[in-house]
Design an enzyme around this catalytic site. Structure first.
Site, PDB file in Angstrom:
ATOM      1  N   GLY A 221       1.277   9.435 -12.278  1.00  0.00           N
ATOM      2  CA  GLY A 221       2.466   8.605 -12.104  1.00  0.00           C
ATOM      3  C   GLY A 221       2.059   7.187 -11.753  1.00  0.00           C
ATOM      4  CB  SER A 222       4.005   4.420 -10.422  1.00  0.00           C
ATOM      5  OG  SER A 222       4.527   4.996  -9.253  1.00  0.00           O
ATOM      6  CB  THR A 223      -0.503   1.996  -8.871  1.00  0.00           C
ATOM      7  OG1 THR A 223      -1.085   2.048 -10.181  1.00  0.00           O
ATOM      8  CG2 THR A 223      -1.590   1.637  -7.874  1.00  0.00           C
ATOM      9  CB  THR A 225       4.284   7.443  -6.646  1.00  0.00           C
ATOM     10  OG1 THR A 225       5.508   6.793  -6.972  1.00  0.00           O
ATOM     11  CG2 THR A 225       4.597   8.822  -6.113  1.00  0.00           C
ATOM     12  N   GLY A 226       1.165   6.873  -6.057  1.00  0.00           N
ATOM     13  CA  GLY A 226      -0.185   7.374  -5.765  1.00  0.00           C
ATOM     14  C   GLY A 226      -0.624   6.967  -4.365  1.00  0.00           C
ATOM     15  CD  GLU A 243      -5.047  12.080 -15.180  1.00  0.00           C
ATOM     16  OE1 GLU A 243      -4.472  11.647 -16.187  1.00  0.00           O
ATOM     17  OE2 GLU A 243      -5.574  13.184 -15.109  1.00  0.00           O
ATOM     18  CB  CYS A 277      -0.756   6.759 -18.635  1.00  0.00           C
ATOM     19  SG  CYS A 277      -1.468   8.158 -19.470  1.00  0.00           S
TER      20      CYS A 277
END
Ligand code: NDP
Length: 469
Positions: A221-223, A225-226, A243, A277
């Site tokens: 997902g998004s940076t 949320t990471g 990822e 992505c």
């Protein structure tokens, strides 16, 4: 074997909190997705923890046989799965889209089943002997996004199961039905409890991230949320594979044949209507071939139909949600304001039904324009002109993400030299974005860490243990 109707009935909510699911192409009603919460997460964890020891007790070969039978079940319901995926995500049935994604799910399972991870003898010199084993972790959480709701999930679930783990999956709330449908078909074959799914929003992902039952979380997902998952899981020292987002650069060297590369360049950028992505998101083209490459891309764009996914004529679809449409629109408007020359597209019908944004190519754009340096995740490609290769490489490396990149040249060894200087987890030469179940895949910098796919992917869902005798 399920039909579209029986599959939909199976995953549609009839009781409890639910969310209306609308077709992103037509605005029409698809169904009703259950909205579950922490109680359902706890129940899925309990079932998975109970089921995991028996699953882990099977041999690798026995689990491989089961995974191949799961692949058969997906193949048997493939058209129903593809139709639901197309309606909910928006990607067309035809072209490199919904049918291909469902086909990739069974292919991924079979390839993962066929891999082997033998015990590694790390030293055997007469004095020392040590072996490296890979044991199951236990319970793995899989949190996935809305762009490839089936393929990304299976890319994480398949290796996790193969290595003897149980899994609880959390699909994106934007594509809940697709996630539930995939798991429901897989569970026609898998032992009860080994693969659970919780259909909730970000709060379920957040609860999963802090839960001590998980030995590992696989997140795509998004940076942003990471980062939240890193923080949330830190207390439990949970293993992570992240990822995250990318903004992949492509560098076109002056020796290319523009006509010959245009088709692959186009699909490197516009696969899944740009919602990918590892799509090509900013293109740097040498001045010698700049105009010819632009012209060739415009010709491909003009010949590539976008529309409702169930119409077999279409190979590009709508954006999955309005939030993403707004991102693309904002960035294309910024490109226009910044002096970018729109070659095609850039003129969405703002009153139209559906989240369609036209295929857009923007030339002569400033390398620091927001459309270049921010991730658009949609069908708009900025094309930057360069004359100095070192400068193009510096621009490619100038962002804080590094998922993929590509180099385009008639001279493969020249392209490989450029590739070695690019900061990205994968550099493709004369293509962009292809993934394969046997080839490790992962990002650097803000695009995350850890590898999926291949033997490296199996190792990432296992606990290494040294036996030193
Ligand atoms: P998000 O990060 O918004 O969401 C991804 C998943 O995380 C969803 O299931 C989401 O749930 C869940 N989630 C949301 N908040 C939390 C939280 N606090 N804790 C745990 N989980 C949470 O990404 P998108 O779905 O918007 O996907 C698009 C992004 O993902 C793009 O930036 C793209 O580049 C990246 N991406 C990266 C890939 C890669 O392989 N590197 C592949 C595909 C996409 P919900 O949706 O229900 O809110």
């Amino acid at each position: 074997m399920k039909t579209y109707r029986t599959l939909l009935e199976h995953v549609t909510s009839t009781t409890g909190p639910a969310r209306t699911v609308l077709d992103p192409a037509t605005g029409g009603l698809i169904g009703s997705a259950p909205q579950q919460g922490v109680a359902e997460l706890e129940a899925a964890i309990e079932r998975a923890v109970a089921a995991q020891p028996a699953w882990a007790a099977l041999s690798h070969e026995e689990r491989g046989v089961v995974l191949c039978r799961v692949a058969d079940a997906i193949d048997a319901s493939s058209e129903a799965l593809a139709e639901l995926l197309s309606r909910e995500q928006g990607k067309p049935l035809n072209g490199p889209n919904a049918r291909v994604e469902v086909g990739a799910c069974s292919a991924w399972l079979r390839a993962t089943a066929a891999m082997s991870l033998p015990v590694e003898v790390v030293i055997d010199d007469g004095e020392s002997y040590a072996e490296l084993h890979y044991r199951p972790i236990g319970l793995i959480g899989v949190i996935s996004p809305w762009n490839f709701p089936m393929m990304i999930a299976i890319g994480q679930i398949a290796p996790a199961l193969r290595m003897g783990n149980a899994v609880v999956a959390k699909p994106s709330e934007y594509t809940t039905l697709s996630g539930l449908a995939l798991v429901s078909v897989m569970n026609e074959v898998l032992p009860a409890g080994v693969l659970g799914v919780v259909a909730g929003a970000g709060d379920v992902g957040a609860a999963l991230s802090t839960h001590p039952a998980f030995g590992k979380i696989m997140f795509t997902g998004s940076t942003g949320t990471g980062r939240r998952i890193i923080e949330a899981s830190a207390g439990n020292i949970t293993r992570l594979t992240l990822e995250l987002g990318g903004n992949d650069a492509g560098i076109v060297l002056p020796d290319v044949d523009p006509q010959a590369i245009a088709h692959d360049l186009f699909w490197g950028a516009f696969i899944n209507t740009g919602q990918t992505c590892a799509a090509l998101k900013r293109l740097y083209v040498h001045a010698d071939v700049y105009d010819a490459v632009c012209d060739a891309l415009v010709a491909v764009a003009a010949a590539t139909p976008m529309g409702i996914g169930l119409d077999e004529a279409n190979v590009l679809g709508p954006l999955q949600n309005r939030m993403q449409w707004n991102v693309v629109d904002r960035l294309v408007e910024a490109a226009k304001v910044g002096g970018g020359r729109v070659l095609v597209g850039g003129d969405p019908d703002r009153g139209a039904v559906g989240n369609f944004y036209p295929t857009t190519l923007v030339a002569d754009i400033d390398p620091q324009n927001p459309l270049v340096i921010e991730e658009q995740f949609g069908p708009a490609l900025p094309i930057v002109r360069y004359t100095d290769l070192d400068e193009a490489i510096a621009l490619a490396n100038g962002l804080d993400v590094g998922l993929g990149a590509s180099v385009w040249s008639a001279d493969t060894s020249a392209a490989r030299s450029v590739a070695a200087r690019i900061q990205a987890g994968t550099v493709w030469i004369n293509s962009h974005g292809g993934v394969h179940p046997m080839i490790p895949f992962g990002g650097v910098k803000g695009s995350g860490y850890g590898l999926a796919c291949g033997v490296a992917g199996l190792k990432s869902v296992a606990l290494p243990q040294v036996i030193n005798s």
